[in-house]
Design an enzyme around this catalytic site. Structure first.
Site, mmCIF file in Angstrom:
data_model
loop_
_atom_site.group_PDB
_atom_site.id
_atom_site.type_symbol
_atom_site.label_atom_id
_atom_site.label_comp_id
_atom_site.label_asym_id
_atom_site.label_seq_id
_atom_site.Cartn_x
_atom_site.Cartn_y
_atom_site.Cartn_z
ATOM 1 N N HIS A 1231 -2.358 17.145 8.580
ATOM 2 C CA HIS A 1231 -2.475 18.581 8.826
ATOM 3 C C HIS A 1231 -1.124 19.297 8.894
ATOM 4 O O HIS A 1231 -1.093 20.512 9.016
ATOM 5 C CB HIS A 1231 -3.293 18.840 10.092
ATOM 6 C CG HIS A 1231 -2.625 18.399 11.355
ATOM 7 N ND1 HIS A 1231 -2.698 19.114 12.533
ATOM 8 C CD2 HIS A 1231 -1.849 17.309 11.652
ATOM 9 C CE1 HIS A 1231 -2.049 18.487 13.480
ATOM 10 N NE2 HIS A 1231 -1.520 17.397 12.973
ATOM 11 N N HIS A 1232 -0.007 18.565 8.832
ATOM 12 C CA HIS A 1232 1.316 19.219 8.781
ATOM 13 C C HIS A 1232 1.831 19.365 7.360
ATOM 14 O O HIS A 1232 2.878 19.988 7.165
ATOM 15 C CB HIS A 1232 2.330 18.418 9.595
ATOM 16 C CG HIS A 1232 2.030 18.369 11.063
ATOM 17 N ND1 HIS A 1232 1.809 19.501 11.815
ATOM 18 C CD2 HIS A 1232 1.904 17.318 11.927
ATOM 19 C CE1 HIS A 1232 1.563 19.170 13.072
ATOM 20 N NE2 HIS A 1232 1.606 17.843 13.165
ATOM 21 N N ALA A 1233 1.163 18.800 6.373
ATOM 22 C CA ALA A 1233 1.628 18.862 4.980
ATOM 23 C C ALA A 1233 1.190 20.167 4.360
ATOM 24 O O ALA A 1233 -0.001 20.505 4.330
ATOM 25 C CB ALA A 1233 1.070 17.681 4.184
ATOM 26 N N ASN A 1280 0.232 23.419 11.043
ATOM 27 C CA ASN A 1280 0.936 24.436 10.250
ATOM 28 C C ASN A 1280 0.688 24.284 8.760
ATOM 29 O O ASN A 1280 0.637 25.270 8.015
ATOM 30 C CB ASN A 1280 2.432 24.381 10.558
ATOM 31 C CG ASN A 1280 3.013 23.000 10.318
ATOM 32 O OD1 ASN A 1280 2.305 22.005 10.411
ATOM 33 N ND2 ASN A 1280 4.302 22.929 10.022
#
Length: 1489
Positions: A1231-1233, A1280
């Protein structure tokens, strides 16, 4: 069936063997060379091994032994499409290979006296090759090559001669395959020039004279039939013209003169009929349907040691009745049956006879009648030779197999008159079958040159199944110039007075030759009587011929007559020497008149052509295949109604071959069958492949079954093989990735062809039912026979008992008298014992046949059940696969269309701006239009469709933007009204705020227009903002709009019947390597897998899937950029197996991230660079930081693809209803990629490579056309990457609850500059109104600076709610608005050290927003790093808190999504806590309320 190039190749070869034997396997053709010779091997070289017997063919010289059983090679299932006899299969070999495999011809002592034979064989075993030789020797050669010599009638086909030392030899297996050098007539053929050549070249041929004997005798017998003198006339007329030819034609195998002189027992016209050699030959020839009656004269009895055997075919039954044994019956025929029999060698004429042939026919018929009037038998014989030539041109449209004509398309339905006698007088050696193009010229079929230079037609091959109907396709109308009308005989009788002189001369010569024989007086008397009979019957010749039309062609095979053969032989000797000269002279005279007469016949035969087709329908009234022909049109030229019947029906050579074809066509679908049926079918296949099956399935019952079911089995076999061919072709096309974009294979026609297989299901079922009915009928018949035999045996035993009882009751008498009585009793019981033995043998054979029929019945019953249960399943399964493939292609096309459309708009916008800068305002529009026209080549045929597509795309985009603006304005107006009503009750401070709010509303339209223009210009860069929903709705023809709230509540509230949860993971994810002290270690996934297995032992609702496939790159590219994916591929490929490297660092420490080319650094409001806690260093002034947190190894990308693939597979199972919810144990997290890996404002990807939840969301949106997908992220870190990808995409709703503080990774989702932030202001109820109002003033000031309608409305609502002193969590929350706010993003930041109760209260906001959103699918970024024991954060959640969070989300899914929920693992770095939280999460998903 021979091909044209094979026939042409044979023309240049003049060999000693017949052409059929050259092309047959092992050098012998059993269909055309049935005459074989018994030779004891001990007579030559001693006995063979284990007493094997040896035979050789007298026609071709082939030898074989009783142990050399030829086994046809089995069909390999892999060659499924080409193995059943249609198309080009593996058995289709070339002529060179056939000749190489053929056994070489070797002459023996028996064959040394045989002259070189013609390569042309006759159709059947007992026929003589007519019109081929140039002299008497050539006639004898034809006899040898066709298997009918002087000893042919001494024995029947299956019995052993009295002088033979061994029983009948086993006939070699008939290899009736398409690769043999003969062909099966499938289509009606025009008369070829070969027959014309035969007629022209036979003017000097004695074989025609022999043919004339039978036809002349036949006509005179018909005449004599009216006078009541049957036998005398037939015998006398059949002898007079052929005596000289027979002696000269039997030089090779013993003189027929010797045979004839040894049989001179006839003394009168009627005489004794004990010697029936010629009669039997006549019957045998008639039973073969197309053989000429000249064999009756040609064949005689010999005392040779060889044994003639007729191999194969139904003629064995007939010959067993008509043999030369003293006990053979001599049936007396009625006049009508005689008339039919004497004209029974013909067949249906072929279309388009040449004028020359018809001329021959006319002269022949004329000469027959005139010669009868002149009482000249020689002239009659000469003329009848031409008559046979004429009738041989009249080909039968039906296939002929072993003496029985194959029914045509119309025979099962038409009932009409019998054909004229001309069509029954056709010699089979003169038949010519069609070329594929059905042309009349000689170029189609080049005649084979015989040894003596006579042209011959190509060899023909009869099908094996005599009663099975041939299925034809596109059969053409026969030419009307093919048949001589019955009235033509009477007309021609008046035109042949020119030949009377020749006939009289022939008569004188015959009388002289008779004086030289021993029985001159008898011959003269017979001649006189015969002449009188001829004179008396000539007037009735035409009527008798017409009467023949009332009989069926089928009856000709069963009519017998018994002329006085001894008297015939005497007369033959009397006229032998001088007959040939007069015949040759007369033929030359007749040839000159044929052409003129034939022109006249062409106009007279038009009406008779169609009546003859009706006559032929009567020939097979006993056929059992009439119901098979019912679907076919009654007219012979009508096309087949069923499109699945192709080209022609290719019969099977044996029942074993028929069964093998069928089972091999079904066994390819064995994977789709149940286990028990699969095992049974394999057992059947093994049984049929065993060597013993050849003898087990080679009985009379098997032949009967083959005749009944072969056609239906062919259709079933062909259907399944075409189905397999179609499916295989589809798979090859679906797997071909190099198909051009302009080529669409799965068009409407291809799909219609495949759907047609489903339509044929009922037809194939009816075929199976027909086969089962036929087999049941055969079985019942055999059972009745067995019961009759048992009854006879029981009655015989009763007779024995009665006899013994009577003997016991006799009083004792003298010893001598008792001996005599006993002897008489034994003598009386001896025949009974023999009868009982024969009955016992028959009983055993019938019992074996019954068991064989039962096995075949069970075989078809199995295949029938397979068809009923699995056929539609196979078709439907492939249909679903085709649908899935088409959906994938359409979705990919949608994405490509959207990307290209954006690029096109960008290009057009760029050209528009450049034109505005370079040109005046007056010329801007014209130049712009010219540039637009130059973007696409005007010669492109798809320019109109592409222009329409682009214009519609622009209109959809504009309409959507206008709708959004209108909705915003309406919302603003409603909010304004509400706010105005509320503001009336506020103080002066609130009035000031209302004035500021009104000013904000006035500026909203301008701000929206500016933002719209900016988004349009930057569309190509911000590809994540593409509205794929708009393109999808356009391609799918504006699919239905969003369902209303009330309807969606009713539909989505339907819960699944049984709750099932699927857990997915893959062990490849453990191969993603990181440093030893890294928190995201493989131990995390091992702990989760252990928790899954432990929970599965406690609950039966969990389904584990541990082998998901890697995701296709096309779905990755819907989320990530191609450059980023290429970066990961290049980086991982260069690494060694155990090498670990930071994601954005080279060996020299230089940054390699995709964002290293970015010149912008996120700046805070204070002007300092944002600190990224997850990176090893921070940067300012545009310097990029290396990612010291995210590492990659050799298999890291494969592990990420497996995780993304597991996510998509979980979505598939949830959307299809296989399970209600799913949990994906993904590693590495995602979920940060962002789209390019790193997101703006960060220098680390937080251990993430691919964003699994976003890939799954895009996958579900595009594949299942979902309009509302909610993504909830309760990981302790802000998602993000997910926010960056999904922001401003109205098809998704992203809600994240996380911890936020300065310096905590990723530093987004809560600070100033973040979007969609909801601030929780915890306060006491005792706080006065002013404090709360001041807090709201600050928020309102920020909102006024940011000009966002939705956020302003919410802020005003919050402000008014605060004025009303509301105390709930929702009343305490406000959304922080800024210029980057996206309406589909909700961020709820939490302070560090927040309690579990605070977390749950804040999470209730997410539940409320989800209920308002009403999603169709819920995806969860499931992170367990907010646990109390996890040291990467400072929140204090426990396992039971995660149960409550998961339960609340499951309830929302049950309410709105039919329970469809997919959870993807993100964070969680304490091993023990991670395991406990996983179990808690699974238990909440699987429980019921």
């Amino acid at each position: 069936m021979s091909t044209i190039h094979q026939v042409n190749e044979m023309n240049s070869r003049v060999g000693e063997k017949p052409a059929c034997c050259i092309g047959a396997a092992r050098g012998h053709c059993t269909a055309h060379c049935p005459r074989i010779e018994d030779v004891l091997y001990s007579q030559r070289k001693g006995k063979t091994n284990k007493g094997a017997q040896r035979w050789r063919c007298k026609a071709c010289g082939t030898k074989w032994t009783s142990k050399g059983i030829i086994i046809q090679p089995p069909v390999v299932p892999d060659t499924i499409v080409n193995s059943i006899g249609f198309g080009n299969g593996p058995e289709e070999i070339s002529m060179e290979q056939l000749r190489a495999n053929a056994r070489p011809y070797k002459k023996t002592k028996t064959g040394d006296n045989i002259l070189q034979t013609s390569p042309f064989p006759s159709l059947f075993g007992n026929s003589i090759g007519m019109g081929l030789g140039g002299n008497n020797n050539n006639i004898n050669n034809n006899n040898n090559s066709n298997g009918s010599n002087s000893s042919n009638n001494s024995h029947n086909g299956g019995s052993s001669p009295s002088g033979s030392p061994i029983p009948s030899p086993p006939s070699p297996v008939s290899f009736l395959q398409r690769n043999s050098n003969v062909f099966v007539p499938i289509l009606p053929q025009s008369n070829g020039n070969n027959i014309n050549n035969n007629n022209n070249n036979n003017s000097n041929s004695n074989s025609n004279n022999i043919n004339s004997n039978s036809s002349n005798s036949m006509q005179l017998q018909n005449n004599n039939n009216n006078n009541g003198q049957l036998r005398s006339s037939s015998s006398s007329l059949s002898l007079s013209s052929s005596s000289s030819q027979l002696n000269s034609s039997s030089n090779g195998n013993g003189s027929s003169r010797n045979l004839l002189t040894s049989q001179k027992s006839a003394q009168s016209l009627i005489g004794n009929i004990n010697n029936n050699n010629n009669n039997n030959n006549i019957i045998n020839n008639n039973s073969n349907n197309n053989t000429n009656n000249n064999n009756n004269i040609m064949n005689g009895t010999t005392t040779s040691t060889t044994k003639p055997v007729v191999v194969g075919g139904p003629m064995q039954i007939l010959n067993s009745v008509v043999n030369n044994s003293p006990t053979s019956s001599k049936p007396i025929l009625s006049s009508s049956s005689q008339n039919l029999l004497y004209n029974s060698s013909g067949s249906i004429p072929q279309p388009s006879q040449s004028p020359q042939n018809n001329n021959n026919t006319t002269i022949n018929n004329n000469n027959n009648t005139t010669n009868n009037n002149n009482n000249n038998n020689n002239s009659n014989n000469n003329n009848n030779s031409n008559n046979n030539n004429n009738n041989s041109n009249n080909n039968n449209i039906n296939n002929v197999a072993n003496g029985t004509p194959r029914p045509s398309l119309q025979t099962s339905r038409l009932q009409g008159k019998l054909p004229s006698p001309q069509q029954y007088n056709t010699s089979p050696s003169h038949q010519q079958y069609p070329s594929p193009k059905n042309n009349n010229n000689s170029n189609n079929i080049i005649p084979i040159q015989s040894t003596y230079g006579q042209p011959t037609p190509p060899p023909t091959k009869p099908p094996v199944s005599s009663k099975a109907p041939a299925v034809y396709h596109n059969v053409r109308v026969p030419s009307p110039n093919t048949t001589v009308d019955n009235n033509n005989n009477n007309n021609n009788n008046n035109n042949n007075n020119n030949n009377n002189n020749n006939n009289n001369n022939n008569n004188n010569n015959n009388n002289n030759s008779n004086n030289n024989n021993n029985s001159n007086n008898n011959n003269n008397n017979i001649n006189n009587n015969n002449n009188n009979n001829n004179n008396s019957n000539n007037n009735n010749n035409g009527n008798s011929n017409n009467n023949n039309n009332n009989n069926s062609n089928y009856q000709q095979q069963h009519q017998y007559f018994s002329p006085n053969q001894n008297y015939i032989q005497q007369q033959v000797q009397a006229v032998q020497t001088q007959q040939a000269q007069h015949i040759l002279a007369q033929q030359q005279a007749q040839a000159q008149q044929q052409y003129i007469q034939q022109l006249q016949l062409q106009q007279q035969t038009l009406a008779h052509a169609q009546s003859q087709a009706a006559h032929q329908a009567q020939t097979l009234t006993h056929s059992r295949h009439n119901d098979l022909l019912s679907p076919i049109d009654s007219q012979i030229w009508a096309p087949i109604q069923y499109s699945w019947i192709q080209t022609h029906y290719n019969p099977s050579s044996s029942l074993l071959e028929c069964l093998k074809r069928l089972i091999n066509s079904v066994v390819v679908f064995s994977n789709e069958l149940p286990v028990d049926q699969r095992l049974k079918m394999i057992n059947f296949l093994t049984t049929l492949s065993s060597p013993s099956s050849e003898s087990q399935y080679n009985t009379n019952a098997s032949k009967q079954m083959l005749n009944c079911i072969d056609n239906s089995v062919f259709n079933i076999t062909k259907h399944y093989q075409m189905l397999y061919q179609s499916i295989s072709k589809h798979y090859s096309m679906m797997e071909d990735s190099f198909i051009p974009l302009t080529e669409v294979y799965f068009d409407e026609n291809e799909i219609n062809k495949f759907i047609h297989f489903s339509d044929q299901f009922k037809i194939i079922e009816e075929q199976f039912e027909f086969i089962l009915r036929e087999l049941s009928s055969i079985r019942d018949t055999l059972i009745i026979k067995r019961e009759n035999i048992e009854k006879n045996i029981i009655e015989s035993s009763k007779f024995l008992n009665n006899s013994s009882n009577n003997d016991n009751g006799i009083e004792e008498i003298g010893l001598e008298q008792a001996k005599q009585d006993t002897t008489r009793l034994l003598e009386s019981l001896a025949p009974l014992e023999t009868t009982l033995n024969s009955m016992e043998i028959k009983f055993k054979s019938i019992q074996k046949e019954i068991s064989m029929v039962i096995r075949v019945f069970s075989f078809f019953e199995l295949l029938y059940n397979i068809h009923i249960n699995c056929h539609q399943t196979i078709v439907e399964k492939h249909s679903r696969q085709l649908s899935t493939y088409m959906i994938d292609v359409i979705q990919q096309s949608l994405y490509n269309c959207d990307v290209i459309s954006v690029a096109y708009n960008r290009l057009k916008t760029g050209l528009f701006n450049s034109n505005n800068n370079n040109n005046n305002n007056n010329n801007n529009n014209n130049n712009n239009n010219e540039e637009d026209d130059q973007l696409i080549d005007t010669t492109n045929p798809f320019i109109n469709k592409l222009s329409d597509l682009l214009s519609k795309y622009e209109n959809i985009s504009k309409n959507n933007n206008n709708n959004n603006n209108n909705n915003n304005n309406n919302n603003n107006n409603n909010n304004n009204n509400n706010n105005n009503n509320n503001n009336n009750n506020n103080n002066n401070r609130n009035r000031d705020r209302d004035r500021e709010f009104e000013r904000d509303n006035n500026s909203n339209n301008n701000n929206n227009n500016i933002e719209k223009e900016r988004n349009r210009n930057n569309r190509i860069r911000d590809r994540d903002n593409m509205d794929i929903d708009n393109i999808s709705s356009f391609i799918s023809n504006n699919q239905q709009q969003h369902i209303g709230q009330s309807q969606s509540v009713q539909q989505s509230s339907q819960l699944p019947k049984e709750r099932k949860v699927m857990a997915l993971y893959h062990t490849t994810c453990l191969d993603h390597l990181v440093p030893d002290d890294h928190p995201e270690s493989p131990k995390r996934l091992s702990s989760v897998i252990k928790a899954i297995n432990d929970f599965s032992r406690q609950s039966d609702r969990l389904i584990i899937k541990n082998d998901p496939e890697e995701i296709n790159d096309k779905w990755i590219l819907t989320v990530h950029s191609p450059e980023y994916l290429r970066l990961l591929e290049d980086l991982t490929e260069k690494l060694d197996a155990n090498e670990i490297r930071p994601l954005n660092v080279n060996n020299d420490g230089a940054s390699t991230g995709i964002n290293q080319f970015s010149t912008s650094t996120p700046i805070t409001t204070t002007g300092t660079a944002t600190v990224t806690p997850g990176s090893t260093t921070s940067s300012t002034n545009g310097e990029q930081c290396e990612d010291g947190d995210t590492f990659v190894s050799k298999l890291s990308l494969h592990a990420a693809k497996r995780s993304a693939g597991a996510t998509c597979q979980a979505i598939d199972n949830v959307m299809k209803g296989n399970v209600t919810s799913a949990f994906v144990a993904a590693r590495p997290p995602g979920h940060h990629a962002g789209r390019d890996g790193l997101t703006s404002g960060t220098s680390s990807q937080g251990f993430c490579l691919l964003n699994h939840v976003c890939i799954g969301a895009k996958y579900a949106q595009l594949k299942y056309n979902l309009d509302k997908i909610a993504i909830i992220d309760f990981d302790v870190h802000h998602g993000n990457g997910t926010e960056e990808i999904l922001s401003n995409d109205q098809g998704f709703y992203f809600l994240s609850i996380h911890m936020f503080e300065e310096g905590f990774y990723p530093g987004s989702g809560g600070g100033v500059g973040s979007i969609g932030v909801v601030n929780l202001n915890e306060f006491n109820e005792q706080n006065d109104y002013d404090d709360d109002d001041n807090n709201n003033d600050v928020n309102n000031n920020n909102n006024n600076n940011n000009n966002n309608n939705n956020n302003n409305n919410n802020n005003n609502n919050n402000k008014n709610n605060n004025n009303n002193n509301s105390n709930s969590i929702t009343q305490q929350s406000t959304i922080t608005n800024n210029s980057n706010c996206k309406g589909n993003i909700v961020n709820i930041p939490l302070d560090p050290k927040s309690s579990a109760s605070s977390f749950l209260k804040a999470f209730s906001i997410i539940i409320d927003k989800l209920n308002d959103y009403q999603p169709e699918l819920i995806l969860i970024s499931c992170g367990f790093d907010a646990h109390m024991e996890d040291h990467l954060a400072s929140l204090c959640l426990l396992e039971e808190n995660y149960v409550e969070i998961t339960r609340s989300l499951r309830r929302v899914a049950d309410r709105w999504c039919k329970g469809r929920l997919v959870s993807i693992l993100e964070g969680g770095y304490n091993i023990n806590a991670l395991r406990q939280c996983t179990i808690a999460h699974l238990s909440a998903l699987s429980e019921d309320d």
